[in-house]
Design an enzyme around this catalytic site. Structure first.
Site, mmCIF file in Angstrom:
data_model
loop_
_atom_site.group_PDB
_atom_site.id
_atom_site.type_symbol
_atom_site.label_atom_id
_atom_site.label_comp_id
_atom_site.label_asym_id
_atom_site.label_seq_id
_atom_site.Cartn_x
_atom_site.Cartn_y
_atom_site.Cartn_z
ATOM 1 N N GLY A 14 0.817 -1.137 0.322
ATOM 2 C CA GLY A 14 0.175 -0.019 0.358
ATOM 3 C C GLY A 14 1.064 1.472 -0.138
ATOM 4 C CG ASN A 16 2.261 3.070 -5.200
ATOM 5 O OD1 ASN A 16 3.398 4.046 -5.965
ATOM 6 N ND2 ASN A 16 3.076 2.275 -5.555
ATOM 7 C CG MET A 93 -0.815 -8.630 -5.920
ATOM 8 S SD MET A 93 0.084 -7.595 -7.120
ATOM 9 C CE MET A 93 0.951 -8.915 -7.355
ATOM 10 N NE ARG A 94 -8.186 -12.635 -7.233
ATOM 11 C CZ ARG A 94 -8.539 -13.175 -7.270
ATOM 12 N NH1 ARG A 94 -7.409 -14.179 -7.394
ATOM 13 N NH2 ARG A 94 -9.328 -14.434 -8.258
ATOM 14 C CG LEU A 95 -5.450 -11.048 -14.223
ATOM 15 C CD1 LEU A 95 -5.137 -12.599 -15.215
ATOM 16 C CD2 LEU A 95 -4.587 -9.795 -14.722
ATOM 17 C CG ASN A 110 -1.955 -1.516 -12.873
ATOM 18 O OD1 ASN A 110 -2.107 -1.812 -11.393
ATOM 19 N ND2 ASN A 110 -1.177 -2.076 -13.363
ATOM 20 C CG HIS A 112 4.117 -2.564 -15.397
ATOM 21 N ND1 HIS A 112 3.387 -3.933 -14.119
ATOM 22 C CD2 HIS A 112 5.614 -3.243 -15.801
ATOM 23 C CE1 HIS A 112 4.239 -4.903 -14.919
ATOM 24 N NE2 HIS A 112 5.223 -4.292 -15.618
HETATM 25 C C1 GRF Z 1 4.231 -0.830 -7.023
HETATM 26 O O1 GRF Z 1 6.276 -1.426 -7.580
HETATM 27 C C2 GRF Z 1 4.001 -1.531 -8.517
HETATM 28 O O2 GRF Z 1 4.484 -0.684 -9.806
HETATM 29 C C3 GRF Z 1 3.272 -2.760 -8.387
HETATM 30 O O3 GRF Z 1 3.188 -3.392 -7.162
HETATM 31 C C4 GRF Z 1 3.316 -2.800 -6.620
HETATM 32 C C5 GRF Z 1 2.796 -2.095 -5.952
HETATM 33 O O4 GRF Z 1 3.280 -1.321 -4.599
HETATM 34 N N1 GRF Z 1 1.960 -2.420 -9.334
HETATM 35 P P1 GRF Z 1 2.220 -1.023 -3.006
HETATM 36 O O5 GRF Z 1 1.881 -2.045 -2.588
HETATM 37 O O6 GRF Z 1 1.715 0.886 -3.475
HETATM 38 O O7 GRF Z 1 3.458 -0.313 -2.129
#
Ligand code: GRF
Length: 213
Positions: A14, A16, A93-95, A110, A112
């Protein structure tokens, strides 16, 4: 149009989510995180929501077995209840199925940890290191039915050093994620993004444009 209401979907750490919430709290983004939806009980994203004072709900996807749409219907119900106009995936982490995507066309972002279309999938950083890439980075993109393939909003290149491991490179990319994801959300919130096919045009009027990579 009222203030943008954001729904964040997260599964894990979490960080981000926190960077966007703090950017909003500093007054840099005119928006509000209406709800954090976390699909993993005990994930640290939930603790961060408590600390930040952001409303949250846990919807454990394992309770739905293989019925993805039933899980997503619950998530959509929560997002609708909170009048969400932008969905931000932050380590979710779910499509997502077409059912979910149809609910929020061009309204799901999103992030990446690679320069897409290079190294899509779950191990974007590891794959870049193992491939011997000299430059990797991050991509913020709209989500469509492809895997990490939707229209690109922002990218930031990050050099790969000779002694980098997956962990060291991921940490340097993450520092930039915490700057670029809030910026992308700000651009969306201010109505500065126009999606034309695969291309996202950005209106930088009155803003400091990004330095050349
Ligand atoms: C990040 O590296 C993002 O690019 C990827 O999953 C990770 C999530 O990190 N999609 P966080 O849960 O936001 O710390």
């Amino acid at each position: 149009m009222g203030r943008l209401r954001i729904g964040v979907l997260a599964s894990g750490r979490g960080s981000n989510f926190q960077s966007i919430a703090e950017s909003i709290q500093r007054g840099e983004i005119d928006a509000e995180i209406a709800i954090l939806v976390c699909n993993v009980p005990g994930a640290s994203a939930i603790e961060r929501a408590k600390t930040l004072g952001v409303p949250y709900v846990v919807i454990d996807h394992t309770k739905f077995g293989t019925d993805r749409e039933a899980f997503e219907a619950d998530v959509v119900g929560i997002l609708r209840k909170h009048d969400v106009g932008l969905v931000v995936l932050a380590g979710f982490m779910r499509l997502l199925t077409p059912f979910f995507l149809r609910q929020f066309p061009n309204r799901i972002l999103n992030i990446h940890p690679s320069l897409l279309p290079a190294f899509p999938g779950t191990h974007g950083v590891r794959d870049a290191v193992n491939h011997g890439a000299k430059v990797s980075g991050l991509t913020v993109h709209f989500v469509d039915e492809s895997l990490d393939g939707g229209p690109i909003v922002l990218q930031k290149a990050v050099p790969v050093r000779d002694d980098d491991t997956e962990e060291t490179l991921a940490a340097r990319i993450l520092e930039w994620e915490h700057k670029m994801y809030p910026l992308a959300v700000k651009l969306f919130a201010e109505g500065r993004l126009t999606v034309e096919g695969r291309r996202v045009k950005i209106n930088w009027d009155g803003l400091q444009p990004l330095p050349a990579p």
